[in-house]
Design a protein around this motif. Structure first.
Motif: not given
Length: 467
Positions: A216, A224, A226, A305
């Motif tokens: 991320g 964030q 991912d 995610s």
């Protein structure tokens, strides 16, 4: 697949635990001693075959050491813990590598070794607790620290994190084992020994959090993720005999003796109860080859995610994680490995009661196995060694960390050691340290070689003949 809110703790756990400054260490101050077989058999089980102590009984012992690459105490002095404890504050160690921490605490209970002629044998009981955190992304810990300290310079920047085989592992078990060693060859000045430890393990507690993938980035107050793929196993409360297992240690020792040893019989009247010294010895051992199989344990698989706002409060953050990550829960038996490692040693005799020892410990357990892993370590330890007194100063280094100087001494059967002894003398940055000691009773010499020995006179006739 089911959703649940509790696992946010484990999603954030790798970030929150970066501050734990712990790692464990072998008792390098005196574990290499020729007079401490109840300790040396854990470095190499073959060492009991030619121990310079005929019989030794360990009563109690503790070994704990701390080290990490995430936090340190700047300009630390041991007396500061007594004089100004409120000023002893850790600082974050930025560095350029991913973060790790290890912890191993051993409690040695009753142990006994006996060495005579070609044989050495014994038994031991002890408890071990091993914890580790490894492969924590540096950028993620940077962001976590900056968020806790409101460091806007870091928070306003943008960076990515990518980690494979990130793992948090704790395991505690008790073990009862036996030792056996034998001198297999004596040829002129060459002497060979082999030996092993066989152990029964009683698992007390295990918690394993493995993240095969964690990827991320962060930007200001946005985190964030991912890709998250994780397998968890955890036990709420320690319990006796929660798991069972077995383990094996095996070792071999070669000694280049100072004199011919074809007629050498350690601790025996056949050799006037004397010891044959060596010019150097080299040894290799495989340690902690084993497993513990635990009773049905809570397990979970996480995958998902998402984007998380860190400035909207804990309640909203938890809900964001719940909405983005799917969790499958189930209960099943769980098998863990032990911290399998190779230990190589070389001991050089200056022939002035001073020995120079070099030891290397190398982890050989693959990272994807369940259970704790050993540390990689090298050390050089000069020691002054006599029967009633011993002093050593181990210089050791974990991975590519800065070397640390320890100190240890032994008075007959009492041993005490300190890792990273420099803060005893002056202020020094402190990334880890620890203490270890053992208290026991030793019979250094065979009573049969002493005239009018009260120990020998008190023995029954059949024991006198064996001595």
């Amino acid at each position: 697949m089911a959703k649940s809110g509790w696992f946010i703790k484990f999603f954030l756990l790798p970030v929150l635990l970066y501050v734990i400054p712990s790692q464990a260490q072998d008792k390098l101050g005196y574990a290499n001693s020729n007079y401490c077989p109840t300790s040396s058999i854990f470095l190499n089980p073959a060492s009991s075959a030619d121990a310079w102590t005929m019989a030794q009984c360990n009563i109690i012992g503790i070994n704990a050491f701390m080290h990490n690459n995430a936090a340190f105490l700047p300009a630390f002095y041991y007396l500061d813990l007594v004089r100004t404890p409120e000023q002893v504050m850790p600082r974050y160690f930025k560095g350029n590598s991913d973060k790790y921490a290890y912890a191993l605490i051993n409690t040695d209970a009753l142990a006994f070794t006996f060495s005579k002629e070609h044989w050495g044998w014994g038994f031991f009981t002890r408890a071990r607790s091993y914890s580790q955190i490894r492969n924590i992304p540096k950028t993620l810990t940077d962001y976590a620290v900056a968020y806790a300290l409101s460091d806007n310079v870091v928070l306003n920047s943008e960076d990515a994190f990518n980690s494979l085989n990130l793992r948090i592992s704790t395991q505690t078990w008790a073990e009862m084992g036996v030792n056996a060693a034998y001198i297999i060859s004596k040829n002129r000045k060459d002497l060979w020994q082999v030996g092993g430890n066989l152990r029964y393990l009683s698992g007390l507690h295990t918690s394993q959090f493995g993240f095969s993938v964690l990827m991320g980035n962060y930007n200001d107050t946005l985190l964030q993720v991912d890709n998250l793929n994780s397998n968890l196993a955890f036990q709420d409360q320690p319990r006796w005999n929660y798991g069972e297992g077995m383990a094996l240690d095996a070792g071999i020792v070669f000694k280049r003796m100072l004199k011919t040893v074809n007629n050498y019989y350690p601790n025996s009247t056949k050799f006037d109860c004397k010891h044959a010294d060596y010019k150097y010895k080299a040894s290799l051992s495989l340690r902690d080859l084993g497993y513990i199989r635990y009773q049905p344990t809570m397990r979970a698989k996480l995958k998902g995610s998402g984007t998380y706002r860190l400035d909207r409060g804990e309640k909203l953050l938890k809900q964001q994680v719940i909405d983005s990550i799917m969790a499958l829960f189930y209960t099943d038996n769980y098998t863990t490995s032990l911290p399998l490692n190779m230990c190589a040693q070389f001991d050089w005799n200056t022939e002035q009661y001073v020995y120079i020892n070099a030891t290397a410990v190398i982890n050989v357990m693959p990272s994807f196995f369940n259970g704790p892993q050993s540390y990689n370590m090298i050390s050089v330890t000069p020691r002054y060694e006599r029967k009633n007194f011993e002093f050593a100063m181990p210089l050791r280094m974990f991975g590519w960390s800065m070397p640390q100087v320890g100190m240890a001494f032994r008075i007959r059967s009492f041993s005490l050691g300190l890792e990273d002894a420099l803060p005893l003398i002056f202020h020094n940055d402190f990334q880890g340290g620890g203490i270890y000691f053992n208290l026991g009773i030793s019979l250094f010499d065979n009573p049969a070689c002493k005239r009018n020995s009260w120990i020998l006179n008190a023995c029954p006739d059949f024991i006198k003949k064996r001595l």
